[in-house]
Scaffold this active site. Structure first.
Site, PDB file in Angstrom:
ATOM      1  N   LYS A 116      99.408  30.785  -3.306  1.00 36.73           N
ATOM      2  CA  LYS A 116      99.803  29.619  -3.980  1.00 36.73           C
ATOM      3  C   LYS A 116     101.102  28.557  -4.668  1.00 36.73           C
ATOM      4  O   LYS A 116     100.897  27.696  -4.100  1.00 36.73           O
ATOM      5  CB  LYS A 116      99.185  29.829  -4.937  1.00 36.73           C
ATOM      6  CG  LYS A 116      97.709  30.176  -5.122  1.00 36.73           C
ATOM      7  CD  LYS A 116      97.262  30.703  -6.619  1.00 36.73           C
ATOM      8  CE  LYS A 116      95.319  30.308  -7.138  1.00 36.73           C
ATOM      9  NZ  LYS A 116      95.086  32.178  -6.200  1.00 36.73           N
ATOM     10  N   GLU A 200     101.843  28.254 -13.868  1.00 37.98           N
ATOM     11  CA  GLU A 200     101.920  26.641 -14.527  1.00 37.98           C
ATOM     12  C   GLU A 200     101.136  26.457 -16.110  1.00 37.98           C
ATOM     13  O   GLU A 200     101.104  27.151 -17.355  1.00 37.98           O
ATOM     14  CB  GLU A 200     100.612  26.756 -13.844  1.00 37.98           C
ATOM     15  CG  GLU A 200     100.938  26.568 -12.347  1.00 37.98           C
ATOM     16  CD  GLU A 200      99.350  26.336 -11.251  1.00 37.98           C
ATOM     17  OE1 GLU A 200      98.161  26.201 -11.841  1.00 37.98           O
ATOM     18  OE2 GLU A 200      99.763  25.553 -10.030  1.00 37.98           O
ATOM     19  N   HIS A 235      87.781  33.251 -16.481  1.00 41.55           N
ATOM     20  CA  HIS A 235      88.357  32.285 -15.142  1.00 41.55           C
ATOM     21  C   HIS A 235      87.485  32.298 -13.802  1.00 41.55           C
ATOM     22  O   HIS A 235      87.423  31.550 -13.295  1.00 41.55           O
ATOM     23  CB  HIS A 235      89.743  32.834 -14.133  1.00 41.55           C
ATOM     24  CG  HIS A 235      90.098  32.219 -15.912  1.00 41.55           C
ATOM     25  ND1 HIS A 235      91.104  31.557 -16.542  1.00 41.55           N
ATOM     26  CD2 HIS A 235      91.573  33.387 -16.531  1.00 41.55           C
ATOM     27  CE1 HIS A 235      91.814  31.335 -17.701  1.00 41.55           C
ATOM     28  NE2 HIS A 235      92.299  33.070 -17.329  1.00 41.55           N
ATOM     29  N   ARG A 292      87.501  28.377   2.824  1.00 41.05           N
ATOM     30  CA  ARG A 292      86.210  29.291   3.141  1.00 41.05           C
ATOM     31  C   ARG A 292      84.616  28.162   2.382  1.00 41.05           C
ATOM     32  O   ARG A 292      85.071  27.472   1.606  1.00 41.05           O
ATOM     33  CB  ARG A 292      86.322  30.671   2.462  1.00 41.05           C
ATOM     34  CG  ARG A 292      86.292  30.646   1.591  1.00 41.05           C
ATOM     35  CD  ARG A 292      86.176  31.932   0.611  1.00 41.05           C
ATOM     36  NE  ARG A 292      86.777  31.363  -0.514  1.00 41.05           N
ATOM     37  CZ  ARG A 292      86.532  31.602  -2.055  1.00 41.05           C
ATOM     38  NH1 ARG A 292      85.411  30.813  -1.872  1.00 41.05           N
ATOM     39  NH2 ARG A 292      86.985  31.373  -3.171  1.00 41.05           N
TER      40      ARG A 292
END
Length: 666
Positions: A116, A200, A235, A292
Site C-alpha cells: 500500500k 492514514e 472493515h 484480482r
C-alpha cells in the site's frame, strides 16, 4: 483460447469460474485440501487434485503443489480467484517460469500494488488523488505513534500487504494507538507474513466506492463503472451495489479516468479494482488497488450484461478487450448481499456446522445465487464462513431493494447461525433505503439493526407444536410399514381414547424461558393452548420438512427443521429458533461459571491480556483468540479474579474448550 485451466481456489469463486469455463467449452481442474475432499467445487470440476491438509498454509497457499498439479493434469493456465495466492507475485512468476499462463495481471503490477505504501507513491506520480497519511519504511512504534499524532485523530492503521479488511484498526485517540498498532501487526503477520503498516487520516462519514477496470495486452484499458461498498462491518464489506447512489455522470467519468490512470501506471493487464474513499462533498482519494477479481464483481456483471470471468480468460489468452469504453453502458441497479455463517448479535462471530437445511431463493433473470456449498455440506473453521452471495437486479434501486427483501425472506438455512435476519433489517433500514451511505452506517444504525431480543411469536410456537405432532405421525407410519401388522391401531398417533379426548404437554425453550403448549386431540385437529389462549389447529406434512398449517381460520406455509433438540422454524420470511424441552432428558448448562470463557470455535490463543490472580472489572479483555482468520477478544463476564489461563499463547484450542478459570466477586 485455453482448453484446460486449473482453479487455484475453493468455495463459491471456484464454482463461479467453473460455470463460465464450462459454458466456453474449457475443461477445469479443481484443487482441494483434505477438509474439502467432498466440496462442491471438487464435484463440479472435470478433474481434482489433492493439495494437502486442511490448513491453507499447507494446501491452498503452497505454490509448488499447484504448479505440480498443472503439470500433472496438463492445465495451460491458472485462475487464482480471490484470496489465497491471487495477489502473490512470486506465484505468478513461478507459473510463468513453467510456461503456465496466469489469469491475472503481470507479477510486476502485483508487486507495484501489493504494498500500500509503494502504491501510494506510484499513484502520486500518476496524479491520482491521495489521502493524507504516513507511508514510510520506518516502522519504529514510537515514530508511527508520532506520525499518527501529527496527522490528527481519528487515523486508520492498515497492513501494507493487507486486503479483505484484515490488518486494519481505527484509532480514535492517541492513548489507544500502541495497543491498536500491536494488534494490527499481529493480524498482519498472521494473515500476510508482513507486519509493515501505513497510517492514514480517517475521513468522517466516508463512502467506499470502487471502479472496475480491465486492460488487455494490446495496451487498451476501460472501466466498467463503479460499485458502492460502503456498508461494512470490521472493515469488511457486507452489502454492495452498482451503480453508486447519487453518482453523477461527471464524477463517474472523473473517477473512471483516475482508475484507468492507476492501472496504466503499473502496466496492468486483466481485471482489477481501484478503490477510493469518497467524501460526502464529492471529493475522492485513492485507497488501494486489488489486482484480482473482486468478491462483488456480480453486481457489475448485472448492470453491464458482461461476464467478467470470460473477459479474464480472453485477455489472458492474448485476445483484445471484448468492448471499447463507448460501447459499455449501465442498465438498471444491482445489489449483492453476502450470506455468512455468523452471529450478527454476537459481534459477527463465525458459526460452524453442517448445513442441514439450505434452500436459497429461486434464480431468475432478477435473482442470482453464487455459492460454493450445498445442503449437507459443512462450514468448517478452516476457511472464510461465506455460504453464498445473493445478487438481485431490477430497473431502478427501489425495485432492486424490494427484490432483495423478498429474496432474503425466501432464503432458508439451518444447522448454523447466519446473518440473513441482520441483512433483512439492513436493506429495510431507512438510512440504507434512503441511500444515506457511509462506512459507519452499521454502527450509527445500531438501534435499528440490533434490536433487543424478542420472544418467539405465538404463531411460530403453534407451528412448532404442529410440526412435532406431524413428525410423530409420519414416524409412526414409517414404523408401521416395517412391522408385522401395519394396520394395527397401536401405530396410530391420533390421540384416541375410550372416554375423554387425549391431552398432553409439549415443551420448548426460548433462551432461558420454558414455554409449555397444551395439546388436546380432536379427531384430525388439535386444540392447542399457550398462555391460556386456545387455537384450533390442523396440519399436513408436505415434502421434506415443509408443512401446511391451519390455525383457526388462517392457513400458513412453514418449515420446521429438527436437529437433535434444536428446532428452526421458517415462517413468513423469518427464522425462529427453539429447543425441544424433554423432561426426561437433563441438560447440563454449558459454559464456565460467569459465562463467555469457553472457546466459541476452534482456534489459536494469540495473546494473554491479564495475569493470574489479577482482579478485573466486567468487560475487561482477558485473551485474544484467532479463529477463521479473525481475532476475537474474550472478556470478563463480571467483576472478578483471573485464577489461571488454561492455554498459553500460541496453543490451539478446540470448540467449547475452557479458556480461563474465573471467579466472580460480588
Amino acid at each position: 483460447m485455453f482448453s484446460k485451466i486449473l482453479i487455484a481456489n475453493r468455495g463459491e469463486i471456484a464454482c463461479r469460474v467453473i460455470k463460465t469455463a464450462r459454458r466456453m467449452g474449457i475443461r477445469t481442474v479443481a484443487v482441494y485440501s483434505e477438509a474439502d475432499a467432498n466440496a462442491r467445487h471438487v464435484r463440479l470440476a472435470d478433474e481434482a487434485v489433492l493439495l494437502g491438509p486442511a490448513a491453507a498454509r499447507e494446501s491452498y497457499l503452497v505454490a509448488d503443489r499447484i504448479v505440480d498439479a498443472c503439470k500433472r493434469t496438463g492445465a495451460q493456465a491458472v485462475h487464482p480467484g480471490y484470496g489465497f495466492l491471487s495477489e502473490n507475485a512470486d506465484f505468478a512468476d513461478a507459473l510463468a517460469a513453467n510456461g503456465i499462463a496466469f489469469i491475472g495481471p503481470p507479477a510486476s503490477a502485483i508487486r507495484a500494488m501489493g504494498s500500500k505504501s509503494e502504491a501510494k507513491k506510484l499513484m502520486g506520480k500518476a496524479a491520482v488523488p491521495l489521502t493524507p497519511g504516513y507511508h514510510g519504511d520506518d516502522q519504529t512504534p514510537a515514530l508511527l505513534h508520532q506520525e499518527a499524532d501529527a496527522i490528527g485523530y481519528p487515523v486508520l492503521i492498515k497492513a501494507a500487504a493487507g486486503g479483505g479488511g484484515k490488518g486494519m484498526r481505527l484509532v480514535e485517540k492517541s492513548e489507544d494507538f500502541p495497543d491498536a498498532l500491536a494488534s494490527c501487526k499481529r493480524e498482519a503477520i498472521s494473515s500476510f507474513g508482513d507486519d509493515h503498516v501505513l497510517i492514514e487520516k480517517y475521513i468522517t462519514k466516508p463512502r467506499h466506492i470502487e471502479i472496475q477496470v480491465f486492460a488487455d495486452t494490446q495496451g487498451d484499458c476501460v472501466y466498467l463503472f463503479e460499485r458502492d461498498c460502503s456498508v461494512q462491518r470490521r472493515h469488511q464489506k457486507v452489502l454492495e451495489e452498482a451503480p453508486a447512489p447519487g453518482m453523477t455522470d461527471a464524477r463517474r467519468h472523473e473517477m473512471g479516468k483516475a482508475a484507468v490512470a492507476a492501472a496504466k501506471a503499473v502496466g496492468y493487464v486483466g481485471a482489477g479494482t481501484v478503490e477510493f474513499i469518497a467524501n460526502q462533498d464529492g471529493s475522492f482519494y485513492f485507497m488501494e488497488m486489488n489486482t484480482r477479481l473482486q468478491v462483488e464483481h456480480p453486481v457489475t456483471e448485472m448492470i453491464t450484461g458482461q461476464d467478467l470471468v470470460e473477459w479474464q480468460l480472453r485477455v489472458a489468452a492474448g485476445q483484445p478487450l471484448p468492448l471499447a469504453q463507448e460501447q459499455l453502458q449501465i442498465r438498471g441497479h444491482a445489489l449483492e448481499a453476502r450470506i455468512y455463517a455468523e452471529d450478527a448479535n454476537k459481534g459477527f462471530l463465525p458459526s460452524t456446522g453442517t448445513l442441514v437445511r439450505l434452500s436459497p431463493p429461486a434464480e431468475s433473470l432478477n435473482v442470482r445465487v453464487d455459492t460454493g456449498v450445498e445442503e449437507g455440506d459443512e462450514i468448517t473453521p478452516f476457511y472464510d464462513p461465506m455460504i453464498a452471495k445473493l445478487i438481485v437486479w431490477d430497473e431502478h434501486r427501489d425495485a432492486a431493494l424490494a427484490r432483495m427483501r423478498k429474496a432474503l425472506a425466501d432464503y432458508q438455512v439451518a444447522g448454523v447461525t447466519t446473518n440473513i435476519d441482520f441483512l433483512s433489517r439492513l436493506v429495510a433500514c431507512p438510512a440504507f433505503a434512503g441511500a444515506d451511505l457511509d462506512t459507519g452506517l452499521i454502527e450509527r444504525q445500531k438501534e435499528f439493526l440490533f434490536p433487543a431480543a424478542q420472544a418467539v411469536p405465538r404463531d411460530a410456537l403453534l407451528v412448532a407444536t404442529v410440526g412435532e405432532l406431524l413428525w410423530e405421525q409420519h414416524e409412526a407410519k414409517q414404523a408401521a410399514k416395517t412391522s408385522g401388522d401395519p394396520c394395527s391401531p397401536w401405530h396410530a398417533r391420533d390421540g384416541w381414547r375410550m372416554n375423554l379426548s387425549a391431552a398432553r404437554m409439549i415443551g420448548f425453550r426460548d433462551g432461558d424461558s420454558l414455554i409449555e403448549t397444551q395439546v388436546r386431540y380432536q379427531g384430525d385437529k388439535w386444540q392447542i393452548t399457550i398462555n391460556s389462549q386456545t387455537t384450533l389447529a390442523r396440519g399436513k406434512k408436505l415434502d421434506g420438512d415443509r408443512f401446511a398449517v391451519e390455525l383457526d381460520d388462517r392457513r400458513l406455509m412453514a418449515s420446521v427443521v429438527a436437529v437433535d433438540e434444536k428446532r428452526s422454524i421458517f415462517l413468513n420470511g423469518s427464522t425462529y429458533s427453539l429447543l425441544r424441552d424433554d423432561p426426561l432428558h437433563l441438560v447440563e448448562a454449558g459454559g464456565a461459571q460467569g459465562g463467555g470463557l469457553t472457546a466459541p470455535m476452534p482456534g489459536k490463543v494469540v495473546a494473554l491480556l491479564a495475569q493470574p490472580g489479577q482482579k478485573v472489572e466486567k468487560g475487561a479483555p482477558l485473551l485474544i483468540l484467532e479463529a477463521m482468520k479473525m481475532e476475537h477478544t474474550i472478556t470478563a463476564p463480571a467483576a472478578g479474579i483471573v485464577k489461571t489461563f488454561c492455554y498459553a499463547a500460541g496453543e490451539q484450542v478446540s470448540d467449547g474448550a475452557a479458556l480461563v478459570e474465573f471467579e466472580g466477586v460480588s
